[in-house]
Write an enzyme that holds these catalytic residues in place. Structure first.
Site, PDB file in Angstrom:
ATOM      1  N   LYS A 106      31.660  14.005  12.954  1.00 50.09           N
ATOM      2  CA  LYS A 106      30.259  14.150  13.344  1.00 50.09           C
ATOM      3  C   LYS A 106      29.425  14.320  12.071  1.00 50.09           C
ATOM      4  O   LYS A 106      29.825  15.033  11.139  1.00 50.09           O
ATOM      5  CB  LYS A 106      30.069  15.354  14.269  1.00 50.09           C
ATOM      6  N   CYS A 155      39.583  16.119  26.966  1.00 47.14           N
ATOM      7  CA  CYS A 155      38.801  16.185  28.210  1.00 47.14           C
ATOM      8  C   CYS A 155      37.517  15.346  28.129  1.00 47.14           C
ATOM      9  O   CYS A 155      36.822  15.409  27.113  1.00 47.14           O
ATOM     10  CB  CYS A 155      38.457  17.644  28.489  1.00 47.14           C
ATOM     11  N   ASP A 207      38.497  13.195  19.074  1.00 48.97           N
ATOM     12  CA  ASP A 207      37.033  13.069  19.127  1.00 48.97           C
ATOM     13  C   ASP A 207      36.457  14.420  19.530  1.00 48.97           C
ATOM     14  O   ASP A 207      35.943  14.592  20.619  1.00 48.97           O
ATOM     15  CB  ASP A 207      36.632  11.968  20.124  1.00 48.97           C
TER      16      ASP A 207
END
Length: 366
Positions: free
Chosen positions: A306, A221, A277
């Site tokens: 991250k 999304c 991601d």
């Protein structure tokens, strides 16, 4: 020439320095890194005079995570006379490079360097002509010869040197120039597009990013990464509890699965690509990626890790070592690359490609 300049994202100089010190040491090339905070570059100074050239020849540039570009340089040229900056630069490069294939006049990627960058672009044309007359550059551009670099750190102040075209970034300043597509659902789409440019040779795109492939996007999304896969005419399973952009759903190429990306298990056994991601702890993402690779659920993957606030290089190295150990334990041959891309922020992008065995019949060859 015992210095190597490494361009990096401003704010990540310490990580870049830690990495080059570690990896140069493994090549038995010893020295120390000069670091200036937020400068956008690091200088690694070797103890031995010829080790700068040895480093950029022997250490694969593709193995570096935090460097966007590198080149070996001599001493800093200071106080270049405004009426003739060219002569001292030509003098520094004569006898160092012969018949170079390309000239790049560059700066670090900082706000302070933007005015300097305008000068560099104007200065390139007369400097190129002078370097050709002096024999430093060939009379035509060729990828088969070294790239000549002139790196300005301030007005009238530059380093001069070279890199090898088979072991550097092909991009000016190490940054691919990509345009944001107006119909993409989010700017994150540029991360995946840049990753394709950095990790996959252009002459392999038709084979490895082919029409009709099946792909999975975990944490999709609103669809920035799915957009890149759809653009290459792939069929995509987009996995996310959040909604996908209607424009992507209208293509008919996307199947939206309202599931947690960490719990999703593919039902097909011909998935070429898995991309991911997700904003999650890097160790958790690394474990999920290792699971996909070990089980043969995909052939290639591109995912983001991250970064924590501290010890970023150590954290990334640990995560990559974990994935490598899992692959080794299961006898899987794979190629792992990682890079902090231009469009990345507090993260690095990793590409893993499984290398298929010559013996048929195994699950990972389906």
């Amino acid at each position: 020439m015992n210095k190597v300049v490494l361009l990096c994202r401003p704010g990540f100089e310490k990580e870049c320095a830690a990495e080059i010190t570690d990896k140069a040491g493994r090549q038995e090339i010893f020295g120390f890194a000069r670091v200036k905070e937020n400068a956008g570059y690091v200088i690694y100074e070797c103890y031995q005079a010829e080790d700068g050239d040895k480093l950029i020849r022997e250490l694969p540039f593709s193995s570096l995570i935090f460097a966007r570009q590198w080149f070996v340089v001599g001493e800093l040229l200071q106080h270049l006379p405004p009426e003739d900056r060219i002569t001292p630069i030509v003098g520094m490069l004569q006898g160092v490079v012969e018949k170079g294939g390309e000239l790049r006049v560059e700066v670090a990627d900082t706000n302070e360097s933007k005015e300097l960058l305008k000068f560099c672009r104007k200065f390139t044309v007369p400097l190129r002509a002078a370097l050709r007359d002096a024999g430093v550059l060939a009379n035509y551009e060729t990828p088969k010869r070294p790239v000549v670099h002139v790196f300005f750190i301030a007005p009238g102040c530059c380093y001069t040197g070279y890199s090898y075209s088979n072991n550097n970034s092909p991009f000016y300043m190490g940054i691919p120039r990509l345009k944001f597509p107006a119909d993409a659902p989010s700017r994150s789409t540029l991360k995946l597009e840049e990753a394709f440019h950095v990790f996959i040779p252009a002459d392999e795109w038709d084979e490895r990013l082919a029409n009709g492939m099946w792909a999975v996007d975990l944490g999709a999304c609103p669809g920035g990464w799915t957009y890149q896969l759809v653009k290459r005419n792939m069929w995509v399973y987009s996995v996310d509890n959040g909604p996908m952009a209607q424009s992507l759903m209208d293509t008919g190429q996307v199947t939206w699965l309202r599931e947690d990306g960490f719990k999703f298990r593919p039902t097909r056994n011909n998935i070429s690509w898995m991309v991911c991601d997700m904003v999650e702890k890097p160790a958790k993402v690394a474990a999920l990626m290792a699971q996909w690779l070990v089980n043969g659920w995909c052939r290639e993957t591109i995912f983001n890790l991250k970064l924590p606030m501290k010890k970023r290089y150590e954290e990334v190295s640990h995560n990559l070592a974990y994935i490598q150990a899992q692959l080794d334990e299961h006898g899987i041959n794979a190629q792992i690359q990682a890079r902090q891309l231009y469009h990345d922020r507090e993260e690095v992008t990793v590409h893993v490609r499984r290398i298929w065995a010559a013996v048929g019949g195994r699950r990972d060859e389906r």
